[in-house]
Design a protein around this motif. Sequence first.
Motif, short mmCIF file in Angstrom:
data_model
loop_
_atom_site.label_atom_id
_atom_site.label_comp_id
_atom_site.label_asym_id
_atom_site.label_seq_id
_atom_site.Cartn_x
_atom_site.Cartn_y
_atom_site.Cartn_z
N ARG A 60 0.85 -1.19 0.00
CA ARG A 60 0.00 0.00 0.00
C ARG A 60 0.88 1.24 0.00
O ARG A 60 1.94 1.27 0.61
N TRP A 61 0.43 2.26 -0.73
CA TRP A 61 1.14 3.53 -0.69
C TRP A 61 0.16 4.68 -0.57
O TRP A 61 -0.96 4.62 -1.06
N ASP A 85 -4.79 6.81 -1.58
CA ASP A 85 -4.49 5.56 -0.88
C ASP A 85 -4.66 4.42 -1.89
O ASP A 85 -5.77 4.11 -2.31
N ILE A 110 -3.18 0.43 -3.45
CA ILE A 110 -2.48 -0.82 -3.17
C ILE A 110 -2.01 -1.41 -4.50
O ILE A 110 -2.79 -1.55 -5.44
N ASN A 135 0.81 -7.33 -3.02
CA ASN A 135 0.82 -7.58 -1.57
C ASN A 135 2.22 -7.71 -1.01
O ASN A 135 2.42 -8.20 0.09
#
Length: 896
Positions: free
Chosen positions: A661-662, A675, A677, A680
């Motif tokens: 996630r960033w 937000d 992703i 994973n």
Amino acid sequence: MDGAAGPGEGPAREALQSLSQRLRVQEQEMELVKAALAEALRLLRLQVPPSSLQVSGTPAPPGDSSFAAPPGLPPTCTPSLVSRGTQTETEVEFKSSRGPPGLSNGPPAPQGASEEPSGTQSEGGGSSSSGAGSPGPPGILRPLQPPQRADTPRRNSSSSSPSERPRQKLSRKAISSANLLVRSGSTESRGGKDPLSSPGGPGSRRSNYNLEGISVKMFLRGRPITMYIPSGIRSLEELPSGPPPETLSLDWVYGYRGRDSRSNLFVLRSGEVVYFIACVVVLYRPGGGPGGPGGGGQRHYRGHTDCVRCLAVHPDGVRVASGQTAGVDKDGKPLQPVVHIWDSETLLKLQEIGLGAFERGVGALAFSAADQGAFLCVVDDSNEHMLSVWDCSRGVKLAEIKSTNDSVLAVGFNPRDSSCIVTSGKSHVHFWNWSGGVGVPGNGTLTRKQGVFGKYKKPKFIPCFVFLPDGDILTGDSEGNILTWGRSASDSKTPGRGGAKETYGIVAQAHAHEGSIFALCLQRDGTVLSGGGRDRRLVQWGPGLVALQEAEIPEHFGAVRAIAEGLGSELLVGTTKNALLRGDLAQGFSPVIQGHTDELWGLCTHPSQNRFLTCGHDRQLCLWDGESHALAWSIDLKETGLCADFHPSGAVVAVGLNTGRWLVLDTETREIVSDVIDGNEQLSVVRYSPDGLYLAIGSHDNVIYIYSVSSDGAKSSRFGRCMGHSSFITHLDWSKDGNFIMSNSGDYEILYWDVAGGCKQLKNRYESRDREWATYTCVLGFHVYGVWPDGSDGTDINSLCRSHNERVVAVADDFCKVHLFQYPCARAKAPSRMYGGHGSHVTSVRFTHDDSHLVSLGGKDASIFQWRVLGAGGAGPAPATPSRTPSLSPASSLDV
């Protein structure tokens, strides 16, 4: 039976691995050959007129200079006369190279052609003729019988006329020949030997200069890494060879080690506050604000080689004793713990005590007070927690004894009687009597009386104690109780041994805090301060343990770890969340020093202000002001932050997390505006393009995700993916035009990407040799390969950053050091200026926007160092032609 291995499966697997490695080497050689061939064709089109090409067997006129070296290539590198064969055969289209059975290196050379003498061996093991070198990597065809058109080389054949060959057929034939020549570049086809490779094991870093001046090659863990030399560099000897003229001076240390240490906060006679973090003892001078215009500042004692664990201040308020833990050097050899006694005014070391006498580390120490600090008591971290007494002036040991197998958390001399020493820790309070041995090393004796709790509950830990003016002792324990220990006549029934005439027993108990008591402090007015853990309360106690006043520390600062009395009514409080607070019980407390509490990895500097942002395993994202040396703001990310980068406007910042996630945050409002992703796997690097139109995100799923970004940086949309790495992404940089990316991966690949052209991988890496990069943080590349030490395993360098003026390169290594190199750093064993202070692997380094400061992050020591860059010599890019500097010896790091 299905899981059983067949009899030949082991050798087959080994053979398969060997073939896979050979295939990787051949693929790299293929890139080399293709790049060189393309360059040769281009040079022939641009510089060789048809009239200058001679028919086979006809020498060129003496005055013909059509084959002179083009600009940017070494003078000896002309575009003709290149061979890759291991032996000199008669010349045709190319020269063959002997390889292992079953591998063909092309058709055999026909008989009857003219011979020529063998020359210098090339990088691939072939020989270049004695007359010239090559403008490109080995494997370029030799145009001995050029066609009428000067566009392409052709095979040397006496049976066909040049005019009968169309250009397209020649191009196809050249490409086909290049593919055949690839095989002659493998290690196997040269008898398993690289004539240019220096000896070294599979874990060593070796670098070799291609004799034809096109590339250099280094090895990490046995893997060859080829880097192409920019055309503007005619010789590696022209590159800088000495350390840079710039130096670093430690300007500020952010953080305080309160999370896992005690005896770590005192006030000197000068009014300076002394504490430690990592390998540095900090002397902080409070001013009108946290490092602001009121005179606040820091000085640093940097004599230790590993993390400092405890402090003690001499009764004169000037001398300081600091003990360090044991560690290991870069070769894995153990470093011995030691105690330094030093002058806080001059920062000079006066005495080194106990080198070789302590194990694991120094856990606690204290000066005697009754005899003007003549003696020092030390408890080490060995299994027996050895207790020793030392003569401070001579540095000799007077007495030593095994104290206990349980943890010892505090030690101290009775201020009225230096023959009485108290230690406390896990489930114990011990009263020691020291006798004899004054002036006679090793002849003193220490005898112990164990404190008896009797009817009182025995606590699990007793972290702290303090001596009262009347001779009684107060202890704080893990049950939240303060126990008063008074002297009583010796009782033969009292457990313990020794010849002490008096012993101590509990005379009173007061429940002071919910949870453990971490600190007790005797004030000048005779009152006592206690600091609680769970309740975070700071309480002042009068005679008879009557509570007089209290204050509560805000939750986000953590529990009270240490208390020191400052000037006047001012108090200094260290907390378990690595903050140093200043204030009093009436007005409350405000932070003057703050820091992270866990391992740090993410770092980026503001594009136009002296500010920088950090994140790490404590899940905090912090923005720091480098001018006021204060925390501007912090937020809880809820997840581990590993990387970050400011948008060129400075309005937003992107942060990569360990879950794929960033986030994009507004730097003013601290609101999350985006937000997203991607996969994973953890993200290791985020980087905005210099124009701010793209955002590149490097992931541990081997992919670089590209997003187009709005002008304000708040919105983004997926633009494409760069796929081709065979391991996780470690570093990446954008070109100055914002169209290309250079990236490194965990298996030491250097790849180039055309982002504007659709996120395509540039297969011909040779064409990127002259590309200019907006930043240089990739740890692998021609301009920085000299920073790698000999014997490196590929993980020794964690971070690298080129200054904005392109003069120096800062390097963060795995051995707690920060290095400063000249840029470009493209010579093996390049010398550097080396700086210590961090107590763990240095995870990141970055220059501020104006190159006035360098910021470095410690890993597990959670420290942030701000270094001032001195002697920069003015702004602007480095000169295009570096001055010639005599080479230094291979032992090339200058320890500062």
